[in-house]
Design an enzyme around this catalytic site. Structure first.
Site, PDB file in Angstrom:
ATOM      1  N   SER A 128     -18.303  50.394  80.640  1.00  0.00           N
ATOM      2  CA  SER A 128     -17.373  50.004  81.531  1.00  0.00           C
ATOM      3  C   SER A 128     -17.211  50.817  82.995  1.00  0.00           C
ATOM      4  O   SER A 128     -16.231  51.627  82.233  1.00  0.00           O
ATOM      5  CB  SER A 128     -16.635  48.903  82.053  1.00  0.00           C
ATOM      6  N   TYR A 155      -9.720  45.135  78.932  1.00  0.00           N
ATOM      7  CA  TYR A 155     -10.896  44.976  78.818  1.00  0.00           C
ATOM      8  C   TYR A 155     -11.378  45.816  78.595  1.00  0.00           C
ATOM      9  O   TYR A 155     -12.684  46.189  77.917  1.00  0.00           O
ATOM     10  CB  TYR A 155     -11.245  44.053  80.088  1.00  0.00           C
TER      11      TYR A 155
HETATM   12  N1  LIG Z   1     -20.728  43.665  87.365  1.00  0.00           N
HETATM   13  C1  LIG Z   1     -20.091  44.722  86.643  1.00  0.00           C
HETATM   14  O1  LIG Z   1     -19.524  45.450  88.386  1.00  0.00           O
HETATM   15  C2  LIG Z   1     -19.798  45.225  85.909  1.00  0.00           C
HETATM   16  C3  LIG Z   1     -18.339  46.351  86.418  1.00  0.00           C
HETATM   17  C4  LIG Z   1     -18.618  47.090  84.844  1.00  0.00           C
HETATM   18  C5  LIG Z   1     -19.123  46.716  83.653  1.00  0.00           C
HETATM   19  N2  LIG Z   1     -20.021  45.690  83.899  1.00  0.00           N
HETATM   20  C6  LIG Z   1     -20.070  45.654  82.480  1.00  0.00           C
HETATM   21  O2  LIG Z   1     -22.201  44.763  82.482  1.00  0.00           O
HETATM   22  C7  LIG Z   1     -21.952  43.900  81.791  1.00  0.00           C
HETATM   23  C8  LIG Z   1     -23.360  42.923  82.396  1.00  0.00           C
HETATM   24  O3  LIG Z   1     -21.609  42.232  83.415  1.00  0.00           O
HETATM   25  P1  LIG Z   1     -22.137  40.475  83.879  1.00  0.00           P
HETATM   26  O4  LIG Z   1     -21.680  40.950  86.002  1.00  0.00           O
HETATM   27  O5  LIG Z   1     -23.541  40.883  84.460  1.00  0.00           O
HETATM   28  O6  LIG Z   1     -21.463  39.615  84.128  1.00  0.00           O
HETATM   29  P2  LIG Z   1     -21.733  38.369  83.635  1.00  0.00           P
HETATM   30  O7  LIG Z   1     -20.481  37.989  83.458  1.00  0.00           O
HETATM   31  O8  LIG Z   1     -22.255  37.880  84.782  1.00  0.00           O
HETATM   32  O9  LIG Z   1     -22.941  38.276  82.444  1.00  0.00           O
HETATM   33  C9  LIG Z   1     -22.495  37.925  80.984  1.00  0.00           C
HETATM   34  C10 LIG Z   1     -22.977  36.782  80.197  1.00  0.00           C
HETATM   35  O10 LIG Z   1     -22.824  37.731  79.001  1.00  0.00           O
HETATM   36  C11 LIG Z   1     -22.666  35.903  78.582  1.00  0.00           C
HETATM   37  N3  LIG Z   1     -21.850  36.135  77.299  1.00  0.00           N
HETATM   38  C12 LIG Z   1     -20.901  36.521  77.291  1.00  0.00           C
HETATM   39  N4  LIG Z   1     -19.664  36.588  75.701  1.00  0.00           N
HETATM   40  C13 LIG Z   1     -21.058  36.130  75.071  1.00  0.00           C
HETATM   41  C14 LIG Z   1     -21.421  35.661  73.745  1.00  0.00           C
HETATM   42  N5  LIG Z   1     -20.104  36.035  72.805  1.00  0.00           N
HETATM   43  N6  LIG Z   1     -22.403  35.733  73.804  1.00  0.00           N
HETATM   44  C15 LIG Z   1     -23.758  35.994  73.881  1.00  0.00           C
HETATM   45  N7  LIG Z   1     -23.622  35.567  75.831  1.00  0.00           N
HETATM   46  C16 LIG Z   1     -22.315  36.036  76.094  1.00  0.00           C
HETATM   47  C17 LIG Z   1     -22.172  34.950  79.517  1.00  0.00           C
HETATM   48  O11 LIG Z   1     -22.754  33.432  79.509  1.00  0.00           O
HETATM   49  C18 LIG Z   1     -22.726  36.054  80.914  1.00  0.00           C
HETATM   50  O12 LIG Z   1     -23.803  35.024  81.158  1.00  0.00           O
HETATM   51  C19 LIG Z   1     -21.187  43.537  80.826  1.00  0.00           C
HETATM   52  O13 LIG Z   1     -21.347  43.853  79.934  1.00  0.00           O
HETATM   53  C20 LIG Z   1     -20.108  44.011  81.462  1.00  0.00           C
HETATM   54  O14 LIG Z   1     -19.051  44.368  80.692  1.00  0.00           O
HETATM   55  C21 LIG Z   1     -20.272  45.080  85.253  1.00  0.00           C
END
Ligand SMILES: NC(=O)c1ccc[n+]([C@@H]2O[C@H](COP(=O)([O-])OP(=O)(O)OC[C@H]3O[C@@H](n4cnc5c(N)ncnc54)[C@H](O)[C@@H]3O)[C@@H](O)[C@H]2O)c1
Length: 322
Positions: A128, A155
């Site tokens: 991130s 986080y």
């Molecule tokens: N969306 C953004 O702007 C953004 C920015 C920076 C980093 N990220 C990173 O990108 C990745 C995807 O983010 P996103 O926006 O799709 O988030 P999201 O919350 O929509 O998707 C994450 C998924 O992981 C699943 N999950 C969480 N813990 C789990 C576990 N222990 N076992 C199995 N599944 C689990 C959740 O149910 C969820 O469906 C994440 O790693 C997030 O930290 C996203």
């Protein structure tokens, strides 16, 4: 080739899995469908993927290391895209152990499964932009070489810990890896906890929107299709054995929060009732990516301007919310 995509019921995971399926790969999605936000949205994303040829969803908690290892082994997965996580900066203030569980224990499970499998040739995982911590407004773009030793939220600390654990596994076991530092991803099927999404809901409901940091924040808003280009571009180009490469993946054209709100108001055809509040703990004023490293490897070129991306989001949102 079989690709395991963790977090496949999540926002980024669904889009990445869909792109891989559409180009003919077999994808095994893994997700625990937790209730951090409305699980109905996760179910709908999963149903969309289940309608495509070559997809299978496995409901599993990644922190269950033996179960995930058995899955990677039995699927003979050549590549793993690890996107599951407990996301969100503000939630980490009140729910620290959710981050320990999903982002530390979960990341370690993925590393162990990949290093024990003799088939895994590349692990791509989500980090991130929050690892960069505070930076004055109007500062330079973040570069991968910048110091990342002062995360402003738990986080961010767990995301940085994931990168370091990956470096250790690359050097101990040779596992080729790529870590992607995402910069504020938005678009259709997005995450309801993110500002552009909750502002949309509130503006349409005639509720006031709360603007933190008095609106003096800027973000690199990166459209989901551009993110998927970057993820797949990196996935297709594994590093040498023993390497853990890090890449920024953003839009590289930062937009002020007030400008984003004005673009959203135009897309919605409604004005927001704005309430200005101070900065929240853990929030950073500005994040903006230097993307030259990713460009050099993959030719990555973010294409969607915010006006177009938010119009696409609003069109999806109106359909989703009836
Ligand atoms: N969306 C953004 O702007 C953004 C920015 C920076 C980093 N990220 C990173 O990108 C990745 C995807 O983010 P996103 O926006 O799709 O988030 P999201 O919350 O929509 O998707 C994450 C998924 O992981 C699943 N999950 C969480 N813990 C789990 C576990 N222990 N076992 C199995 N599944 C689990 C959740 O149910 C969820 O469906 C994440 O790693 C997030 O930290 C996203």
């Amino acid at each position: 080739m079989t690709v395991v995509v963790t977090g496949a019921a999540g926002f980024v995971g669904m889009h990445v899995a869909e792109r891989l399926l559409r180009r003919g790969e077999r994808v095994v999605g893994v997700d625990v469908f937790n209730d951090y936000y409305d699980p109905a949205l996760k179910e709908a994303r999963a149903a969309r993927l289940e309608g495509l040829k070559g997809f299978r969803m496995v409901r599993m908690d990644l922190a269950d290391a033996p179960a995930f290892e058995a899955l990677v082994r039995s699927e003979a997965a050549a590549r793993v895209v690890h996107l599951a996580a407990q996301a969100g900066v503000r939630y980490s203030i009140d729910h620290p152990f959710a981050y320990q569980h999903s982002n530390l224990a979960g990341h370690l499970s993925v590393l162990e499964a990949c290093r024990r499998s003799d088939r895994c040739e590349h692990l791509v995982y989500a980090s991130s932009s929050s690892v960069y911590g505070q930076r004055p407004l109007g500062g330079q773009a973040f570069r991968e070489e910048d110091p990342v030793d002062a995360p402003a939220s738990l986080y961010a600390a767990t995301k940085r810990a994931g990168e370091l654990m990956s470096t250790t596994y690359a050097s101990l076991y040779g596992l080729p890896q790529s870590g992607l530092r995402f910069f504020t991803v938005y678009g259709p099927w997005g995450r309801p906890d993110m500002a552009y999404y909750s502002f949309t809901r509130k503006i349409l409901a005639g509720e006031p929107i709360e603007i933190f940091g008095e609106g003096r924040m800027a973000r690199d808003f990166t459209y989901i299709d551009d993110i998927v280009d970057g993820v797949v571009g990196v996935l297709d180009r594994p590093p040498a054995e023993g390497e853990n490469r890090l890449f920024n993946i953003g839009d590289s054209r930062p937009v002020g929060l007030m400008e984003m709100i004005s673009i959203l108001e135009d897309a919605l055809g409604r004005k927001a009732d704005k309430v200005f509040l101070p900065m929240q703990p853990g929030d950073v004023r500005t994040t903006y990516a230097d993307i030259s490293r990713l460009k050099a490897l993959t030719g990555y070129e973010p294409r969607a301007p915010l006006e177009q991306g938010l119009r696409e989001f609003v069109a999806w949102y109106r359909g989703w919310c009836g």
